[in-house]
Design an enzyme around this catalytic site. Structure first.
Site, PDB file in Angstrom:
ATOM      1  N   LYS A   1     -46.730  50.082 -18.378  1.00 47.28           N
ATOM      2  CA  LYS A   1     -45.403  50.177 -18.514  1.00 47.28           C
ATOM      3  C   LYS A   1     -44.900  48.976 -17.563  1.00 47.28           C
ATOM      4  CE  LYS A   1     -41.662  53.266 -18.473  1.00 47.28           C
ATOM      5  NZ  LYS A   1     -41.221  54.907 -18.238  1.00 47.28           N
TER       6      LYS A   1
ATOM      7  N   SER B   1     -38.557  57.000 -21.675  1.00 49.43           N
ATOM      8  CA  SER B   1     -38.519  55.643 -21.515  1.00 49.43           C
ATOM      9  C   SER B   1     -39.588  54.557 -21.765  1.00 49.43           C
ATOM     10  CB  SER B   1     -37.983  55.282 -20.069  1.00 49.43           C
ATOM     11  OG  SER B   1     -38.944  55.668 -19.358  1.00 49.43           O
TER      12      SER B   1
ATOM     13  N   SER C   1     -40.321  61.025 -19.502  1.00 46.66           N
ATOM     14  CA  SER C   1     -40.568  59.684 -20.250  1.00 46.66           C
ATOM     15  C   SER C   1     -41.977  59.500 -20.607  1.00 46.66           C
ATOM     16  CB  SER C   1     -40.057  58.928 -19.315  1.00 46.66           C
ATOM     17  OG  SER C   1     -38.697  58.500 -19.421  1.00 46.66           O
TER      18      SER C   1
END
Lengths: 469, 71
Positions: free
Chosen positions: A80, A155, A179
């Site tokens: 990420k 997320s 997330s």
């Protein structure tokens, strides 16, 4: 035989060690897959293909020379965009940090590199991880591989989508209020939120310090345990990490679920959710029972109130991190994140402190319940993938609800209590969109989560299905 | 208990001023109803927690000056 990128980490590791599969071939297959499908799902912000192939060639040479480092050696993985890798731009999906290049590895990236993993690129995400849709205004929205008109949640939306789409064999995400688990459930992959303090946050761009943690995302529970073995453990660079000894998280995968006591909080987790989600998760509980688990109904007295506590903490802490940028460069934030950051400045201190006290209370009630059960099982979220860009969701009775409050309805409980939680695919809705359950465990008992999750995957095949892109 | 006071854009303006956060008129308009919802829920939690006076927030310090190991 499928393409090289379609194998699991466990399968690839076996083939790489025995010389049947080359890390270069595997990495190239992943890069080809990214080239083939990423314009449809937008999971990557950047791909470091040449560097990845260079590392893959070095891995191949090492392995041929007899220096095999373990099951992640030669395995393509992506991170990420808020998890720093030395020399590579990391923006946390923001315009504000566009072009930011870290001069240090995050500890989790360093550990993956030491284990021989090949980092292929940076994964798209909700801006600064503050939201659950991954509708990123600066890099474009991430799309769900099962239906590209639908969202991938967030997320860590790029992490979930890339693993589901077979672009990489595993990914790292970060989880504050859900997330890692939300995009895992919505994309039909496995994701863990570890016990708070189990994994280092060093050089990971924060959202809310008291709840942030890195987690692994993979196609199978067994793969997740393999990756988690690499990143778990104390880090002298992160004072918040624990010295509690780490386990070999693969060691109890094959023990089965017989005798496991499963807690179910029906009057909270099964009262307000779409029927398809209800049926899939209840079906998973039935499956575990038929495999020898014991199901116990449990009451958690103060479970209501967790959404407000989470919103308060998750508003106030990010707003303190972003305070200066919010005053100097507010127009560079996406509208939703800017609004949340502004709101976070307007709570009273007493609201924040009461929310922190509530965490103590909720945690104590769960710890008490763990005298009677080994894990809790509940849905990861109450609905399946919504249209890309939607800010509201319909769960029941045609009533539109605010996306943020609705999406964190079930994931907020482990986030507030610091308990580990594993999201595992457990079915599909009528439109072919994945449903995921959460398995919540005692502090530092990720081992049992992996045991239950793997036991479930041994008798179901949800995790073997792939989206057609 | 009487009806609670709603959070208006004037309330938001005062809070933002106290926080040193410059907000334009359109931001005040946008934030007021959302803050009203959030604060109502947070106040409800405040009331619940008032009944649990013995519960403390968990703050952990390492007293390294007294020989405690850092984390």
């Amino acid at each position: 035989m499928g393409r090289a990128n379609e194998v699991t980490i466990a399968q690839a590791a076996q083939q790489i060690q025995s010389g049947q599969l080359s890390p270069v071939e595997l990495t190239q297959a992943c890069l080809d897959r990214i080239e083939e499908v990423d314009d449809k799902i937008n999971a990557f912000i950047s791909v470091q293909g040449d560097q990845a192939l260079e590392v893959a060639r070095a891995a191949e040479t090492q392995i041929r020379a007899g220096y095999y480092l373990g099951p992640l050696h030669g395995i393509p993985i992506a991170l990420k965009d808020n998890i720093s890798v030395r020399g590579i731009p990391n923006s946390a999906g923001s315009k504000i940090l566009r072009g930011n290049v870290s001069d240090k590895d995050s500890t989790v990236a360093a550990r993956l590199k030491q284990a021989g993993a090949i980092l292929v690129g940076r994964l798209n995400m909700h801006e600064f991880a503050w939201g659950g849709t991954s509708a990123n205004p600066h890099y474009g929205p991430v799309r769900n591989p099962w239906n590209t008109d639908r969202f991938p949640a967030g997320s860590s939306g790029g992490s979930g989508a890339s693993v589901a789409a077979r672009e990489v064999l595993g990914a790292l995400g970060t989880d504050t209020g859900g997330s890692v688990r939300l995009p895992s459930a919505i994309n039909g992959v496995v994701g863990i939120r570890p016990t708070i303090g189990r994994v280092s946050n060093y050089n990971v761009i924060p959202l809310a310090w008291s709840m942030d943690t890195v987690g692994t995302m993979t196609r199978t529970v067994a793969d997740n345990a393999l990756m988690f073995n690499t990143i778990a453990g104390h880090d002298p660079k992160d004072e918040s990490t624990s010295r509690v000894p780490v386990d070999d998280y693969t060691s109890q995968l094959n023990v089965g679920v017989r005798g496991i006591r499963v807690g179910v909080v029906s009057d909270y987790f099964f009262t307000h959710l779409q029927p398809a989600v209800h049926n899939a998760v209840r079906g998973a509980i039935d499956t575990l029972e038929s495999e020898g688990a014991r199901i116990e109904e449990v009451k958690i007295e103060h479970i209501h109130g967790n959404i407000s506590a989470q919103l308060t903490i998750e508003s106030a802490e990010p707003s303190s991190y972003h305070q200066q940028w919010l005053r100097e460069r507010p127009e560079e934030y996406g509208e939703d994140v800017r609004t949340l950051l502004e709101l976070g400045e307007l709570y009273l201190a007493t609201h924040y402190i009461q929310a922190q006290r509530y965490r103590t209370l909720l945690r104590s009630e769960f710890l008490e319940a763990f005298n009677y059960v080994d894990v809790f099982i509940c849905p990861t979220l109450p609905f399946t993938a919504t249209p890309v860009g939607a800010m509201t969701v319909v769960i029941e009775n045609d009533e539109e609800e605010d996306m943020l409050s609705a999406i964190m309805q079930y994931t907020g409980v482990p986030s507030l209590t610091g308990l580990p939680s594993l999201a595992v695919p457990c079915g599909f809705d009528q439109d072919g969109l994945p449903v995921g359950m959460q398995i919540i465990g005692r502090p530092f008992d990720e081992l049992t989560l992996y045991r239950v999750g793997h036991g479930y995957q041994q008798v179901t095949d949800w995790h073997t299905r792939a989206p057609s892109l | 208990m009487g009806e609670r006071a709603r959070i208006t854009k004037e309330t938001v303006a005062r809070l933002a001023e106290a926080a040193g956060l410059p907000l334009t008129e359109d931001r005040l308009e946008l934030l007021a109803p959302q803050l009203d919802d959030l604060v109502a829920a947070a106040n409800e939690l405040n009331r619940k927690m008032a009944e649990r006076w013995e519960t403390t927030p968990t703050v952990q310090f390492r007293h390294t000056e007294h020989g405690e190991e850092r984390s």
